[in-house]
Write a protein that holds these residues in place. Structure first.
Motif, PDB file in Angstrom:
ATOM      1  N   VAL A   1       0.956  -1.162   0.059  1.00 23.22           N
ATOM      2  CA  VAL A   1      -0.006  -0.016   0.021  1.00 23.22           C
ATOM      3  C   VAL A   1       0.945   1.175  -0.055  1.00 23.22           C
ATOM      4  O   VAL A   1       0.607   2.336  -0.695  1.00 23.22           O
ATOM      5  CB  VAL A   1      -0.940   0.030   1.223  1.00 23.22           C
ATOM      6  CG1 VAL A   1      -1.573   1.416   1.424  1.00 23.22           C
ATOM      7  CG2 VAL A   1      -1.922  -1.209   1.108  1.00 23.22           C
ATOM      8  N   LEU A   2       1.860   1.173   0.645  1.00 26.11           N
ATOM      9  CA  LEU A   2       2.691   2.490   0.913  1.00 26.11           C
ATOM     10  C   LEU A   2       3.570   2.819  -0.399  1.00 26.11           C
ATOM     11  O   LEU A   2       3.773   3.689  -0.844  1.00 26.11           O
ATOM     12  CB  LEU A   2       3.650   2.294   2.056  1.00 26.11           C
ATOM     13  CG  LEU A   2       2.980   2.417   3.539  1.00 26.11           C
ATOM     14  CD1 LEU A   2       3.990   1.946   4.633  1.00 26.11           C
ATOM     15  CD2 LEU A   2       2.690   3.700   3.647  1.00 26.11           C
ATOM     16  N   ASP A   3       4.154   1.592  -0.929  1.00 27.40           N
ATOM     17  CA  ASP A   3       4.697   1.796  -2.135  1.00 27.40           C
ATOM     18  C   ASP A   3       3.814   2.026  -3.433  1.00 27.40           C
ATOM     19  O   ASP A   3       4.234   2.893  -4.212  1.00 27.40           O
ATOM     20  CB  ASP A   3       5.519   0.454  -2.369  1.00 27.40           C
ATOM     21  CG  ASP A   3       6.810   0.272  -1.679  1.00 27.40           C
ATOM     22  OD1 ASP A   3       7.185   1.105  -1.021  1.00 27.40           O
ATOM     23  OD2 ASP A   3       7.172  -1.006  -1.875  1.00 27.40           O
ATOM     24  N   PHE A   4       2.765   1.702  -3.533  1.00 29.16           N
ATOM     25  CA  PHE A   4       1.484   1.827  -4.385  1.00 29.16           C
ATOM     26  C   PHE A   4       1.526   3.427  -4.230  1.00 29.16           C
ATOM     27  O   PHE A   4       1.168   3.991  -5.044  1.00 29.16           O
ATOM     28  CB  PHE A   4       0.427   1.208  -4.062  1.00 29.16           C
ATOM     29  CG  PHE A   4      -0.746   1.555  -5.224  1.00 29.16           C
ATOM     30  CD1 PHE A   4      -0.854   0.682  -6.373  1.00 29.16           C
ATOM     31  CD2 PHE A   4      -1.544   2.243  -4.590  1.00 29.16           C
ATOM     32  CE1 PHE A   4      -1.680   1.233  -7.187  1.00 29.16           C
ATOM     33  CE2 PHE A   4      -2.692   2.766  -5.439  1.00 29.16           C
ATOM     34  CZ  PHE A   4      -2.805   1.877  -6.792  1.00 29.16           C
ATOM     35  N   GLY A   5       1.334   3.755  -2.824  1.00 24.11           N
ATOM     36  CA  GLY A   5       0.940   5.313  -2.674  1.00 24.11           C
ATOM     37  C   GLY A   5       1.783   6.169  -3.123  1.00 24.11           C
ATOM     38  O   GLY A   5       1.518   7.042  -3.557  1.00 24.11           O
ATOM     39  N   LYS A   6       3.000   5.886  -2.951  1.00 27.29           N
ATOM     40  CA  LYS A   6       4.256   6.797  -3.195  1.00 27.29           C
ATOM     41  C   LYS A   6       4.248   6.997  -4.666  1.00 27.29           C
ATOM     42  O   LYS A   6       4.566   7.971  -5.462  1.00 27.29           O
ATOM     43  CB  LYS A   6       5.484   6.305  -2.575  1.00 27.29           C
ATOM     44  CG  LYS A   6       6.404   5.305  -3.307  1.00 27.29           C
ATOM     45  CD  LYS A   6       7.778   4.984  -2.472  1.00 27.29           C
ATOM     46  CE  LYS A   6       8.235   3.609  -2.875  1.00 27.29           C
ATOM     47  NZ  LYS A   6       9.531   3.272  -2.165  1.00 27.29           N
ATOM     48  N   GLY A   7       3.863   5.899  -5.705  1.00 29.15           N
ATOM     49  CA  GLY A   7       3.648   5.762  -7.202  1.00 29.15           C
ATOM     50  C   GLY A   7       2.542   6.781  -7.452  1.00 29.15           C
ATOM     51  O   GLY A   7       2.887   7.523  -8.424  1.00 29.15           O
ATOM     52  N   LEU A   8       1.513   6.271  -6.964  1.00 31.43           N
ATOM     53  CA  LEU A   8       0.333   7.268  -7.260  1.00 31.43           C
ATOM     54  C   LEU A   8       0.620   8.719  -7.145  1.00 31.43           C
ATOM     55  O   LEU A   8       0.273   9.631  -7.653  1.00 31.43           O
ATOM     56  CB  LEU A   8      -0.897   6.760  -6.284  1.00 31.43           C
ATOM     57  CG  LEU A   8      -2.163   7.208  -6.765  1.00 31.43           C
ATOM     58  CD1 LEU A   8      -2.645   6.654  -7.937  1.00 31.43           C
ATOM     59  CD2 LEU A   8      -3.134   6.777  -5.686  1.00 31.43           C
ATOM     60  N   LEU A   9       1.241   9.016  -5.835  1.00 29.81           N
ATOM     61  CA  LEU A   9       1.385  10.492  -5.248  1.00 29.81           C
ATOM     62  C   LEU A   9       2.509  11.248  -6.287  1.00 29.81           C
ATOM     63  O   LEU A   9       2.301  12.388  -6.597  1.00 29.81           O
ATOM     64  CB  LEU A   9       2.009  10.679  -3.979  1.00 29.81           C
ATOM     65  CG  LEU A   9       2.413  12.089  -3.275  1.00 29.81           C
ATOM     66  CD1 LEU A   9       1.038  12.821  -3.466  1.00 29.81           C
ATOM     67  CD2 LEU A   9       2.776  11.817  -1.784  1.00 29.81           C
ATOM     68  N   SER A  10       3.460  10.441  -6.804  1.00 25.51           N
ATOM     69  CA  SER A  10       4.459  10.815  -7.918  1.00 25.51           C
ATOM     70  C   SER A  10       3.534  11.458  -9.086  1.00 25.51           C
ATOM     71  O   SER A  10       4.079  12.445  -9.561  1.00 25.51           O
ATOM     72  CB  SER A  10       5.443   9.970  -8.026  1.00 25.51           C
ATOM     73  OG  SER A  10       5.022   8.864  -8.943  1.00 25.51           O
TER      74      SER A  10
END
Length: 242
Positions: free
Chosen positions: A63-72
Motif C-alpha cells: 500500500v505504501l509503495d503503491f501510494g508513493k507511485g500514485l502520489l508521484s
C-alpha cells in the motif's frame, strides 16, 4: 527554455526522492525489529515483505509503495498546472513548440495539443523518476526494490485507470496460471512500452521515458529471469528451492 528544463528536473528529483523511501525496510525495522534485507531474497518489496513479515506487514509495504507511485503521478500533474499558472501559456507557446516539435510525428498541433503533450512528458518523467528512486534508492546505497507496486501506482495516473488495470490484469492472469510472481511482474513491465505507444502515440519523448521505466523494472528482475531459465525460481506455495 530553461524554465521547461527546470520543470522536468524538479518533477524527476521530487519523484525520485519520493520513490526512494524504503518503506519495506522502515516497516521491518520499526514494527518487526528486523531487517527485511537479511531474510528471503533480501529484497525490500512486497513479495519478500509477505514472506518475512506476514500478510499484514507485506500488504502494508504494498500500500505504501503503491501510494508513493500514485502520489508521484499527481505531483507531475500539479507541477505542470503550476508551471502554466505562473507563466501563462501564451508567453511560453513558442518555446514549447521548439522543445516538443522534434519529438512529434508530423506537424505540431494547436496550442492545447502542445500543452497536453507537455503534461504527458511530465507524467512520464514522474513515472521514470519514482521507479528509479525505488530501484536505486540512495538511502540503501542505490539498491532497492524491483518496482512493481510503485510502477502500478504511477500508472494509475500516467496511463489512467483503464491502462493501469490492463497492466494489473496481465500480472494477475500470469501469476495465477504460472504461480510465478516474477513472470507476471516481468510480463507487465514488458507490456509498458506497448501501452505507452497507445496512450502517448506521437509523443515520442513520453513513450521513450515510459518504455525506459518499464525496461528498468525488467532489468531489476534479472536474477529472477536467471532462476526461471534454470528452473530454480520459487512458485507461490512451494518450498524455497536451493
Amino acid at each position: 527554455m530553461q524554465d521547461f528544463i527546470d520543470a522536468f528536473v524538479v518533477v524527476f528529483v521530487a519523484a525520485f526522492l519520493l520513490g526512494s523511501i524504503p518503506f519495506g525496510l522502515i516497516i521491518s525495522k520499526v514494527f518487526y525489529h528486523t531487517d527485511i534485507r537479511e531474510h528471503g531474497s533480501g529484497n525490500i518489496g512486497t513479495t519478500n515483505a509477505i514472506r518475512t513479515m506476514g500478510k499484514v506487514g507485506g500488504y502494508s509495504v504494498f500500500v505504501l509503495d503503491f501510494g508513493k507511485g500514485l502520489l508521484s503521478g499527481f505531483l507531475g500533474i500539479w507541477i505542470g498546472q503550476l508551471f502554466f499558472s505562473l507563466h501563462g501559456y501564451g508567453a511560453v507557446a513558442g518555446e514549447l513548440t521548439a522543445i516538443l516539435a522534434p519529438f512529434r510525428l508530423g506537424p505540431v498541433g494547436d496550442p492545447a495539443e502542445l500543452a497536453t503533450q507537455f503534461s504527458q512528458v511530465l507524467l512520464a518523467v514522474s513515472f521514470l523518476g519514482c521507479t528509479w528512486g525505488h530501484i536505486f534508492s540512495p538511502w540503501l546505497k542505490f539498491k532497492g526494490g524491483k518496482g512493481i507496486a510503485v510502477a502500478v501506482g504511477c500508472l494509475f495516473v500516467t496511463y489512467g485507470v483503464v491502462g493501469a488495470c490492463l497492466e494489473l490484469a496481465i500480472f494477475i492472469v500470469l501469476v495465477v496460471t504460472t504461480r510465478y510472481v516474477s513472470v507476471g511482474s516481468i510480463a507487465a513491465a514488458l507490456a509498458c512500452p506497448f501501452f505507452s505507444l497507445y496512450f502517448f502515440w506521437g509523443d515520442w519523448l513520453a513513450v521513450a521515458l515510459c518504455s525506459l521505466a518499464g525496461l528498468t523494472v525488467v532489468w531489476a528482475h534479472r536474477e529472477n529471469i536467471k532462476r526461471l531459465l534454470s528452473g530454480t525460481e520459487n512458485r507461490i506455495g512451494s518450498k524455497k528451492k536451493a
